[in-house]
Design an enzyme around this catalytic site. Sequence first.
Site, PDB file in Angstrom:
ATOM      1  N   LYS A  15       2.094   2.052 -14.629  1.00 26.21           N
ATOM      2  CA  LYS A  15       0.786   1.902 -15.300  1.00 26.21           C
ATOM      3  C   LYS A  15       0.249   3.258 -15.778  1.00 26.21           C
ATOM      4  O   LYS A  15      -0.165   3.396 -16.927  1.00 26.21           O
ATOM      5  CB  LYS A  15      -0.242   1.257 -14.345  1.00 26.21           C
ATOM      6  CG  LYS A  15       0.191  -0.084 -13.773  1.00 26.21           C
ATOM      7  CD  LYS A  15      -0.854  -0.680 -12.856  1.00 26.21           C
ATOM      8  CE  LYS A  15      -1.131   0.131 -11.602  1.00 26.21           C
ATOM      9  NZ  LYS A  15       0.016   0.264 -10.667  1.00 26.21           N
ATOM     10  N   ARG A  90      -8.520  -4.902  -9.004  1.00 24.20           N
ATOM     11  CA  ARG A  90      -7.404  -5.076  -8.088  1.00 24.20           C
ATOM     12  C   ARG A  90      -7.648  -6.220  -7.105  1.00 24.20           C
ATOM     13  O   ARG A  90      -6.799  -6.501  -6.262  1.00 24.20           O
ATOM     14  CB  ARG A  90      -7.291  -3.795  -7.278  1.00 24.20           C
ATOM     15  CG  ARG A  90      -5.915  -3.193  -7.208  1.00 24.20           C
ATOM     16  CD  ARG A  90      -6.153  -1.845  -6.573  1.00 24.20           C
ATOM     17  NE  ARG A  90      -4.976  -1.191  -6.166  1.00 24.20           N
ATOM     18  CZ  ARG A  90      -4.500  -0.121  -6.789  1.00 24.20           C
ATOM     19  NH1 ARG A  90      -5.046   0.350  -7.882  1.00 24.20           N
ATOM     20  NH2 ARG A  90      -3.457   0.482  -6.299  1.00 24.20           N
ATOM     21  N   ARG A 162       2.034  12.891  -3.734  1.00 28.88           N
ATOM     22  CA  ARG A 162       0.871  12.221  -3.136  1.00 28.88           C
ATOM     23  C   ARG A 162       1.142  11.842  -1.676  1.00 28.88           C
ATOM     24  O   ARG A 162       2.252  11.443  -1.345  1.00 28.88           O
ATOM     25  CB  ARG A 162       0.525  10.958  -3.944  1.00 28.88           C
ATOM     26  CG  ARG A 162      -0.325  11.246  -5.157  1.00 28.88           C
ATOM     27  CD  ARG A 162      -0.465  10.085  -6.107  1.00 28.88           C
ATOM     28  NE  ARG A 162      -0.717   8.782  -5.503  1.00 28.88           N
ATOM     29  CZ  ARG A 162      -0.898   7.660  -6.197  1.00 28.88           C
ATOM     30  NH1 ARG A 162      -0.874   7.712  -7.529  1.00 28.88           N
ATOM     31  NH2 ARG A 162      -1.107   6.512  -5.604  1.00 28.88           N
ATOM     32  N   ARG A 173       1.466  -0.406   0.646  1.00 25.26           N
ATOM     33  CA  ARG A 173       0.724  -0.632  -0.610  1.00 25.26           C
ATOM     34  C   ARG A 173       1.273  -1.858  -1.342  1.00 25.26           C
ATOM     35  O   ARG A 173       0.523  -2.622  -1.952  1.00 25.26           O
ATOM     36  CB  ARG A 173       0.813   0.612  -1.496  1.00 25.26           C
ATOM     37  CG  ARG A 173      -0.097   1.731  -0.991  1.00 25.26           C
ATOM     38  CD  ARG A 173       0.324   3.087  -1.509  1.00 25.26           C
ATOM     39  NE  ARG A 173       0.293   3.212  -2.937  1.00 25.26           N
ATOM     40  CZ  ARG A 173       1.016   4.115  -3.623  1.00 25.26           C
ATOM     41  NH1 ARG A 173       1.816   4.951  -2.990  1.00 25.26           N
ATOM     42  NH2 ARG A 173       0.908   4.172  -4.926  1.00 25.26           N
TER      43      ARG A 173
END
Length: 218
Positions: A15, A90, A162, A173
């Site tokens: 994305k 989301r 990250r 996730r």
Amino acid sequence: MATYIVLLGSPGAGKGTQADILIEQTGLVHISSGDLFREHIKNKTDLGQLADSYMSKGELVPDDLTIAMIKERISKSDCERGAILDGFPRTLVQAEAMKTTLDEMGEKVEVVPYITAPEEILIERLSGRWTCRASGHVFHNLYSPPAKKGVCDIDGSELYQRDDDTVETAKKRLRVYTEKTLPLINYYRKQEKLVEIQGNQPIEKVTKDLLAALSIEA
Ligand code: AP5
């Protein structure tokens, strides 16, 4: 009328990568909820501290905080022509809140490209991702390496990995995505806004398919 595009897809689907390319082609603003939270964390704000406690565990930040942050961002003057939303909404609560906000502005979500890729590919992408410290530009050690190791090609800033890109947190996730975000697929499909994009292709090919879905010539 402004143009609001929602990029849907699991963590690592591409994305952010595609949004960075699409803003060049569309002139729209890229709004990434994850980048906004990371900016708050960098600036050590109260919101950043709270968001970090969820993000580091791979969980979603509560809806009310997330919705308020995005509403504030969308109200800025650079969004007059619309925006490409990446990572928001989301949850169904967020999607409904966004609909209400856009209704009030006399706007609507135009199209929802849904980028898909198999789970093993997603894990490989997340664990090999390098992100630019200054603006969040993304690279991959195998698939889109920077010209100089550890340095962003676009703005010369440092690249870092990250905290939530470890294999364990990435798997968490993906589980959270299945539970909380997958219902949005049907939500937007029913509204005839969903366009499925095969994300397991070279970056340029995914862009080509996205531009076709948005009816924009490359
Ligand atoms: P966020 O920052 O939004 O992360 P995410 O949705 O998990 O998505 P990613 O950024 O991981 O993936 P992406 O699809 O953008 O992939 P990318 O293009 O980088 O959210 C982080 C956290 O913030 C959440 O877990 C949550 O805690 C919180 N949060 C954010 N929004 C929230 C919300 N709305 N509500 C509540 N909490 C929220 O690509 C990945 C890698 O693959 C890169 O290295 C890239 O170079 C490579 N790549 C991309 N495309 C290709 C391709 N076609 N081929 C090969 N490699 C590719």
